[in-house]
Design a protein around this motif. Structure first.
Motif, PDB file in Angstrom:
ATOM      1  N   GLU A 287       0.921  -1.196   0.112  1.00  0.00           N
ATOM      2  CA  GLU A 287      -0.043   0.018   0.096  1.00  0.00           C
ATOM      3  C   GLU A 287       0.881   1.132  -0.246  1.00  0.00           C
ATOM      4  O   GLU A 287       1.684   1.222   0.652  1.00  0.00           O
ATOM      5  CB  GLU A 287      -0.751   0.030   1.224  1.00  0.00           C
ATOM      6  CG  GLU A 287      -1.830  -1.107   1.372  1.00  0.00           C
ATOM      7  CD  GLU A 287      -3.135  -1.277   0.323  1.00  0.00           C
ATOM      8  OE1 GLU A 287      -3.440   0.016   0.045  1.00  0.00           O
ATOM      9  OE2 GLU A 287      -3.263  -2.287  -0.133  1.00  0.00           O
ATOM     10  N   ARG A 288       0.257   2.534  -0.580  1.00  0.00           N
ATOM     11  CA  ARG A 288       1.027   3.591  -0.693  1.00  0.00           C
ATOM     12  C   ARG A 288       1.087   4.148   0.701  1.00  0.00           C
ATOM     13  O   ARG A 288       2.154   4.649   1.324  1.00  0.00           O
ATOM     14  CB  ARG A 288       0.318   4.557  -1.511  1.00  0.00           C
ATOM     15  CG  ARG A 288       1.236   5.729  -1.937  1.00  0.00           C
ATOM     16  CD  ARG A 288       0.350   6.476  -3.010  1.00  0.00           C
ATOM     17  NE  ARG A 288      -0.923   6.817  -2.610  1.00  0.00           N
ATOM     18  CZ  ARG A 288      -1.248   7.898  -1.779  1.00  0.00           C
ATOM     19  NH1 ARG A 288      -0.453   8.567  -1.166  1.00  0.00           N
ATOM     20  NH2 ARG A 288      -2.676   7.668  -1.308  1.00  0.00           N
ATOM     21  N   ILE A 289       0.063   4.020   1.333  1.00  0.00           N
ATOM     22  CA  ILE A 289      -0.340   4.849   2.669  1.00  0.00           C
ATOM     23  C   ILE A 289       0.464   3.615   3.846  1.00  0.00           C
ATOM     24  O   ILE A 289       0.163   2.679   3.969  1.00  0.00           O
ATOM     25  CB  ILE A 289      -1.836   4.813   3.343  1.00  0.00           C
ATOM     26  CG1 ILE A 289      -2.434   5.781   2.150  1.00  0.00           C
ATOM     27  CG2 ILE A 289      -1.885   5.469   4.388  1.00  0.00           C
ATOM     28  CD1 ILE A 289      -3.678   5.741   2.319  1.00  0.00           C
ATOM     29  N   THR A 290       1.364   4.350   4.714  1.00  0.00           N
ATOM     30  CA  THR A 290       2.131   3.816   5.752  1.00  0.00           C
ATOM     31  C   THR A 290       0.918   3.381   6.816  1.00  0.00           C
ATOM     32  O   THR A 290       0.249   4.270   7.261  1.00  0.00           O
ATOM     33  CB  THR A 290       2.813   4.567   6.143  1.00  0.00           C
ATOM     34  OG1 THR A 290       3.895   5.219   5.373  1.00  0.00           O
ATOM     35  CG2 THR A 290       3.831   4.169   7.632  1.00  0.00           C
ATOM     36  N   GLY A 291       1.328   2.150   7.296  1.00  0.00           N
ATOM     37  CA  GLY A 291       0.564   1.592   8.406  1.00  0.00           C
ATOM     38  C   GLY A 291      -1.025   1.363   8.101  1.00  0.00           C
ATOM     39  O   GLY A 291      -2.191   1.931   8.697  1.00  0.00           O
ATOM     40  N   HIS A 292      -1.388   0.970   7.105  1.00  0.00           N
ATOM     41  CA  HIS A 292      -2.641   0.504   6.498  1.00  0.00           C
ATOM     42  C   HIS A 292      -2.370  -0.883   5.462  1.00  0.00           C
ATOM     43  O   HIS A 292      -1.458  -1.025   4.659  1.00  0.00           O
ATOM     44  CB  HIS A 292      -2.976   1.483   5.425  1.00  0.00           C
ATOM     45  CG  HIS A 292      -4.301   1.439   4.760  1.00  0.00           C
ATOM     46  ND1 HIS A 292      -5.508   0.850   5.242  1.00  0.00           N
ATOM     47  CD2 HIS A 292      -4.535   1.201   3.228  1.00  0.00           C
ATOM     48  CE1 HIS A 292      -6.471   0.877   4.157  1.00  0.00           C
ATOM     49  NE2 HIS A 292      -5.670   0.742   3.154  1.00  0.00           N
ATOM     50  N   ILE A 293      -3.347  -1.796   5.551  1.00  0.00           N
ATOM     51  CA  ILE A 293      -3.446  -2.982   4.924  1.00  0.00           C
ATOM     52  C   ILE A 293      -4.875  -3.250   4.138  1.00  0.00           C
ATOM     53  O   ILE A 293      -5.743  -2.713   4.659  1.00  0.00           O
ATOM     54  CB  ILE A 293      -3.285  -3.995   5.645  1.00  0.00           C
ATOM     55  CG1 ILE A 293      -4.143  -4.458   6.781  1.00  0.00           C
ATOM     56  CG2 ILE A 293      -1.697  -4.097   6.252  1.00  0.00           C
ATOM     57  CD1 ILE A 293      -4.215  -5.801   7.603  1.00  0.00           C
ATOM     58  N   ASP A 294      -4.872  -3.709   2.992  1.00  0.00           N
ATOM     59  CA  ASP A 294      -6.028  -4.121   2.438  1.00  0.00           C
ATOM     60  C   ASP A 294      -6.558  -5.775   2.610  1.00  0.00           C
ATOM     61  O   ASP A 294      -5.815  -6.511   2.074  1.00  0.00           O
ATOM     62  CB  ASP A 294      -5.968  -3.833   0.728  1.00  0.00           C
ATOM     63  CG  ASP A 294      -7.317  -4.223  -0.043  1.00  0.00           C
ATOM     64  OD1 ASP A 294      -8.284  -4.724   0.727  1.00  0.00           O
ATOM     65  OD2 ASP A 294      -7.394  -4.094  -1.181  1.00  0.00           O
ATOM     66  N   ILE A 295      -7.446  -5.935   3.569  1.00  0.00           N
ATOM     67  CA  ILE A 295      -7.609  -7.184   4.146  1.00  0.00           C
ATOM     68  C   ILE A 295      -8.160  -8.093   2.962  1.00  0.00           C
ATOM     69  O   ILE A 295      -7.958  -9.308   3.205  1.00  0.00           O
ATOM     70  CB  ILE A 295      -8.592  -7.015   5.129  1.00  0.00           C
ATOM     71  CG1 ILE A 295      -8.572  -8.358   5.954  1.00  0.00           C
ATOM     72  CG2 ILE A 295     -10.008  -6.840   4.826  1.00  0.00           C
ATOM     73  CD1 ILE A 295      -9.123  -8.340   7.409  1.00  0.00           C
ATOM     74  N   ASN A 296      -8.542  -7.677   1.848  1.00  0.00           N
ATOM     75  CA  ASN A 296      -9.173  -8.420   0.877  1.00  0.00           C
ATOM     76  C   ASN A 296      -7.870  -9.440   0.217  1.00  0.00           C
ATOM     77  O   ASN A 296      -8.253 -10.471  -0.367  1.00  0.00           O
ATOM     78  CB  ASN A 296      -9.728  -7.690  -0.417  1.00  0.00           C
ATOM     79  CG  ASN A 296     -10.799  -6.904   0.179  1.00  0.00           C
ATOM     80  OD1 ASN A 296     -11.738  -7.680   0.706  1.00  0.00           O
ATOM     81  ND2 ASN A 296     -10.967  -5.749  -0.371  1.00  0.00           N
ATOM     82  N   HIS A 297      -6.597  -9.081   0.414  1.00  0.00           N
ATOM     83  CA  HIS A 297      -5.632  -9.625  -0.079  1.00  0.00           C
ATOM     84  C   HIS A 297      -5.140 -10.603   0.876  1.00  0.00           C
ATOM     85  O   HIS A 297      -3.813 -11.498   0.658  1.00  0.00           O
ATOM     86  CB  HIS A 297      -4.628  -8.852  -0.844  1.00  0.00           C
ATOM     87  CG  HIS A 297      -5.005  -8.129  -1.831  1.00  0.00           C
ATOM     88  ND1 HIS A 297      -5.584  -8.606  -3.154  1.00  0.00           N
ATOM     89  CD2 HIS A 297      -5.007  -6.668  -1.899  1.00  0.00           C
ATOM     90  CE1 HIS A 297      -5.801  -7.467  -3.693  1.00  0.00           C
ATOM     91  NE2 HIS A 297      -5.574  -6.432  -2.996  1.00  0.00           N
ATOM     92  N   PHE A 298      -5.643 -10.795   2.192  1.00  0.00           N
ATOM     93  CA  PHE A 298      -5.097 -11.435   3.223  1.00  0.00           C
ATOM     94  C   PHE A 298      -4.814 -12.950   3.214  1.00  0.00           C
ATOM     95  O   PHE A 298      -3.827 -13.529   3.144  1.00  0.00           O
ATOM     96  CB  PHE A 298      -5.932 -11.285   4.560  1.00  0.00           C
ATOM     97  CG  PHE A 298      -5.480 -11.659   5.920  1.00  0.00           C
ATOM     98  CD1 PHE A 298      -4.639 -11.131   6.661  1.00  0.00           C
ATOM     99  CD2 PHE A 298      -5.547 -13.194   6.214  1.00  0.00           C
ATOM    100  CE1 PHE A 298      -4.126 -11.400   7.946  1.00  0.00           C
ATOM    101  CE2 PHE A 298      -4.970 -13.632   7.248  1.00  0.00           C
ATOM    102  CZ  PHE A 298      -4.049 -12.794   8.221  1.00  0.00           C
ATOM    103  N   ASP A 299      -5.902 -13.698   2.784  1.00  0.00           N
ATOM    104  CA  ASP A 299      -5.555 -15.091   2.542  1.00  0.00           C
ATOM    105  C   ASP A 299      -4.916 -15.452   1.542  1.00  0.00           C
ATOM    106  O   ASP A 299      -4.054 -16.251   1.702  1.00  0.00           O
ATOM    107  CB  ASP A 299      -7.392 -15.734   2.212  1.00  0.00           C
ATOM    108  CG  ASP A 299      -8.390 -15.500   3.123  1.00  0.00           C
ATOM    109  OD1 ASP A 299      -7.955 -15.311   4.203  1.00  0.00           O
ATOM    110  OD2 ASP A 299      -9.498 -15.297   3.024  1.00  0.00           O
ATOM    111  N   ASP A 300      -4.910 -14.845   0.392  1.00  0.00           N
ATOM    112  CA  ASP A 300      -3.996 -15.145  -0.841  1.00  0.00           C
ATOM    113  C   ASP A 300      -2.540 -15.184  -0.211  1.00  0.00           C
ATOM    114  O   ASP A 300      -1.697 -16.215  -0.312  1.00  0.00           O
ATOM    115  CB  ASP A 300      -4.360 -14.360  -1.765  1.00  0.00           C
ATOM    116  CG  ASP A 300      -3.235 -14.616  -3.092  1.00  0.00           C
ATOM    117  OD1 ASP A 300      -3.183 -15.909  -3.109  1.00  0.00           O
ATOM    118  OD2 ASP A 300      -2.560 -13.822  -3.671  1.00  0.00           O
TER     119      ASP A 300
END
Ligand code: ADP
Length: 310
Positions: A287-300
């Protein structure tokens, strides 16, 4: 609920100035302003994991109020202690493919505020399951202030993840009050031991057996793009991660701490804890933003992390 501690938060300002010139005026309309500090990054990532989180620490002045309102606006609970001094700004100027930073040292904590926070913290810890403590200390606090916080979490029998370095870390290791987890990277480990530590797993296995770490349940040495090496009790683990497209690695260690804290709260087994810690770290780099995640890619990503006992 997870309680995150950020004793010296900041408003992080980024200015993009493609051709920065010295000794003259530079203008920019590319300005980013966000709540910052390692513990604030941890907070956001725990929130992104859809877990309950409350942020505590010291805040002061209108910049402090800005941090609270930004977090609250995003649905994150806060329980900071207000102080007389002003919360700091930290400025990063992005120019010519480089990043030049100006970091204010921040407010000085008075003796009264020092004592008041210990009481405030004890109350907050009471309703938390796991506590994360991140970053360095503001001026005015003794270098073993984290020892005092960990004494409180130990007394209340709560799990604690400590992510700090230098004397703030060594004073905890030398004290009788131990966190559940520490997460040094290889530079922090080298600094701590006063010698260059190689990331070779056989070497790390010897290093982590050092008496210095006795009493600490988990040590997770994060190795950037090379994953991690960890010790839990008498067990050692080598953790390998897939190749990914890294956009911004800043704050990955904080995202790893968020993954660990959340795994502790859920009582995950060793392998799942390590896989989750790596997954949140990797997601942050994407991610571009520090301290942020997109949980949609978690399982993969989670399914592509491998943990082997070493
Ligand atoms: P710190 O930010 O504390 O120095 P690391 O750089 O070791 O921490 O990063 C923490 C975790 O984030 C790593 O263990 C890994 O899971 C992920 N990570 C960091 N950098 C990269 C990278 N370049 N490629 C893939 N994953 C990364």
């Amino acid at each position: 609920m997870i309680l995150t501690v950020t004793l010296n938060p900041s408003v992080d300002i980024s200015y993009t100035i493609p051709d920065l010139r010295l000794d003259t005026t530079n203008r920019t309309d590319q300005v980013g302003k966000t709540a910052g500090g390692k513990g604030i990054n941890v907070t956001r990532v725990i929130h992104d994991l859809n877990k309950a989180v409350t942020a505590t620490g010291f805040i002061g002045g209108h910049l402090g109020e800005g941090i609270v309102s930004e977090l609250n606006k995003n649905g994150i609970k806060t329980d900071f202690l207000s102080i007389e001094g002003d919360t700091r700004n930290c400025i990063a100027i992005l120019h010519d493919g480089q990043q030049t930073e100006v970091l204010e040292s921040g407010p000085t904590i008075t003796d009264k505020e020092n004592a008041a926070f210990l009481t405030h913290f004890k109350q907050a810890v009471d309703y938390a399951d796991v506590i994360t403590i991140s970053g360095s200390l503001p001026k005015g606090l003794e270098e073993d202030y984290y020892v005092k916080l960990i004494q409180i979490t130990n007394d209340l029998d709560k799990k604690t993840v400590l992510d700090t370095s230098k004397s703030n870390l060594s004073s905890v290791l030398e004290s009788p009050f131990k966190p559940t987890v520490i997460k040094p990277n290889i530079e922090e480990l080298s600094e701590l031991l006063g010698q260059k530590v190689s990331a070779d797993p056989a070497n790390l296995k010897v290093v982590l057996a050092d008496e210095l770490f006795s009493g600490i349940e988990w040590i997770v040495v994060s190795l950037g793009g090379d994953g991690a090496f960890a010790k839990h009790g008498d067990r050692y683990y080598k953790v390998s991660i897939p190749n990914i497209n890294v956009v911004n690695p800043v704050g990955s260690g904080d995202a790893t701490v968020a993954g660990i804290a959340s795994a502790l709260e859920d009582n995950l087994d060793d392998i799942s804890l390590l896989k989750q810690a790596m997954t949140t770290g990797m997601l942050n780099t994407m991610e571009r933003i520090t301290g942020h995640i997109d949980i949609n890619h978690f399982d993969d990503l989670f399914n592509h992390v491998t943990v082997s006992e070493y």
